[in-house]
Scaffold this active site. Structure first.
Site, PDB file in Angstrom:
ATOM      1  N   HIS A 127       0.883  -1.190   0.103  1.00  0.00           N
ATOM      2  CA  HIS A 127       0.226   0.078  -0.032  1.00  0.00           C
ATOM      3  C   HIS A 127       0.781   1.189  -0.015  1.00  0.00           C
ATOM      4  CE1 HIS A 127      -2.980   2.912   1.422  1.00  0.00           C
ATOM      5  NE2 HIS A 127      -3.812   1.934   1.310  1.00  0.00           N
ATOM      6  N   ASP A 205       3.265  -4.290   7.928  1.00  0.00           N
ATOM      7  CA  ASP A 205       2.205  -3.627   7.680  1.00  0.00           C
ATOM      8  C   ASP A 205       0.897  -4.561   7.918  1.00  0.00           C
ATOM      9  OD1 ASP A 205      -0.505  -2.440   6.890  1.00  0.00           O
ATOM     10  OD2 ASP A 205       0.159  -1.701   5.012  1.00  0.00           O
ATOM     11  N   GLN A 208      -4.197  -5.435   6.769  1.00  0.00           N
ATOM     12  CA  GLN A 208      -4.979  -6.442   6.085  1.00  0.00           C
ATOM     13  C   GLN A 208      -5.162  -7.955   6.800  1.00  0.00           C
ATOM     14  OE1 GLN A 208      -7.453  -5.999   3.674  1.00  0.00           O
ATOM     15  NE2 GLN A 208      -6.608  -4.033   3.719  1.00  0.00           N
ATOM     16  N   LYS A 231     -10.528  -2.080  10.440  1.00  0.00           N
ATOM     17  CA  LYS A 231     -10.356  -3.115   9.618  1.00  0.00           C
ATOM     18  C   LYS A 231     -10.501  -4.619  10.402  1.00  0.00           C
ATOM     19  CE  LYS A 231      -7.477  -0.867   5.999  1.00  0.00           C
ATOM     20  NZ  LYS A 231      -8.578  -0.747   4.979  1.00  0.00           N
ATOM     21  N   CYS A 369      -4.764   2.246  -3.912  1.00  0.00           N
ATOM     22  CA  CYS A 369      -3.637   2.959  -3.322  1.00  0.00           C
ATOM     23  C   CYS A 369      -2.397   2.043  -3.534  1.00  0.00           C
ATOM     24  CB  CYS A 369      -3.976   3.095  -1.750  1.00  0.00           C
ATOM     25  SG  CYS A 369      -5.052   4.504  -1.545  1.00  0.00           S
TER      26      CYS A 369
END
Length: 411
Positions: A127, A205, A208, A231, A369
């Protein structure tokens, strides 16, 4: 310690817990397939945030009155709850506005530790939030940015990537746990092992992966891990950073002001240790409490049952989608958190997304993104259907039916 009762995974009951799912859009039952952008919220999260503002509203850490002290206890209990969820210590959890701010916090905090002789490794899969902050850091410090190799299909060749890490000996490796565009799950264990052998700091990251994969961060052995509450069934405007405690305290503060200080004179200030060092100003208290309710909701189910259901729905949808002539799928169907990235022939994804909305089907369209990934794949954009455990087979059937009818209108 009180043991939580593990509930049976009943998809019909679960769907009733999410009020947003139980509505019609354009005269059709809502089919929500955009959980990669933000998950829907169970009623318990909505009720918890409303209850705080209705009955418990007060600032934390600062008052000696009952409302403030009670709010502080509730607020810090969620930090403990979050630490338990990720298998870390409570003083290793820093509240932020989201995963994006958490990455920026680390990038800014490392500024004094990065020199022109250092290399930072990123990937084309990530991202923008896990690319741009590192670009800025290298511009500010003169360090070199190196891009990890990616297969033509958007997957990693692990031996090749490990060789790349060994060759570059990076100061830091920034990598995603799962692609927000493709849903592909990264083999983090192998890459982190390679990076650690080179003495690299590793930031993951987890925006997700945090809900779908529920990682044990001590076992994962990363140095930093970022996540977003929205999320993970929680409110927007809240997220967090996990950092090894000794590393957190070496970072420069990202923002300054009240709460994060130890002492202040007119000419000099000293800062508190982490996590307070990075939490200036009044926090998103209601958001934190709502996130606590989200974690309570998630952890009342056996995680393996959640994964089994999500994979069942994903496989069912992938099979149905693959049978439509003219559809090109870009996701790794064998190693995925539940996201289908696709196009239909040369049709613009925005056109299909607009037509699908007419049938009450919510999907994402565009570059998500991830412009470097789109360029790598030779695409200008795609459609993305991202599933969560509250989706069912009826959602898939309505999605496929709406897609076929939309395609017929285009053809």
């Amino acid at each position: 310690m009180k043991l939580m009762t593990v509930l049976e995974f009943d998809i019909n009951k679960i769907r009733r817990d999410f009020p947003t799912l139980n509505q019609t859009i354009n005269g059709c039952p809502l089919v929500y397939l955009d959980s990669g952008a933000t998950t829907q919220k169970p009623q318990s999260v909505i009720d918890t945030t409303a209850d705080f503002y209705t009955h418990k509203n007060a600032n934390v850490h600062r008052g000696r009155h009952s409302l403030s002290e009670n709010a502080t206890v509730l607020y810090e209990n969620v930090r403990n709850q979050t630490a338990d969820y990720f298998g870390v210590k409570n003083n290793e959890i820093v509240w932020t506005k989201g995963a994006t701010e958490a990455i920026n916090l680390v990038a800014n905090g490392l500024k004094s530790q990065i020199s022109e002789n250092d290399t930072i490794v990123i990937t084309p899969l990530d991202h923008h939030a896990n690319i741009v902050p590192w670009q800025v850091l290298t511009q500010q410090t003169g360090a070199r940015l190196a891009v990890m190799p990616l297969n033509s299909d958007g997957t990693f060749n692990i031996p090749l990537c490990c060789g790349f890490i060994e060759k570059n000996k990076p100061k830091l490796v920034a990598i995603t746990q799962a692609s927000n565009t493709l849903g592909n799950i990264t083999n983090l264990n192998a890459l982190i092992t390679c990076a650690k052998a080179m003495g690299s700091v590793v930031l993951v990251d987890g925006a997700q992966g945090s809900m779908h994969l529920r990682p044990d961060l001590k076992t994962l052995n990363c140095d930093f891990y970022v996540f977003s509450a929205h999320k993970m069934l929680g409110p927007t405007g809240l997220g967090g950073l996990y950092g090894r405690y000794e590393l957190l305290n070496t970072l420069l503060p990202y923002q300054t002001g009240g709460e994060m200080i130890q002492t202040v004179t007119l000419t000099h200030s000293t800062y508190r240790d982490a996590p307070a060092k990075f939490e200036s100003g009044t926090p998103n208290i209601a958001g934190v409490l709502g996130f606590g309710a989200a974690l309570s909701y998630l952890t009342q189910f056996n995680h393996d049952q959640i994964l089994k259901h999500e994979q069942n729905i994903f496989n069912y949808a992938a099979s149905k989608l693959s049978n439509i002539e003219g559809i090109t799928l870009y996701s790794d169907l064998n190693n995925n958190i539940g996201t289908l990235c696709f196009n239909y022939k040369d049709e613009h994804p925005y056109d299909l997304a607009t037509l699908l909305d007419g049938y009450g089907v919510a999907v994402r369209a565009g570059h998500h993104c991830t412009q470097p990934l789109m360029a790598h794949l030779g695409l200008s954009g795609t459609l993305r259907a991202s599933f969560a455990f509250y989706n069912n087979h009826d959602d898939v059937d309505q999605f496929i039916k709406a897609l076929r009818e939309s395609i017929a209108l285009l053809d």
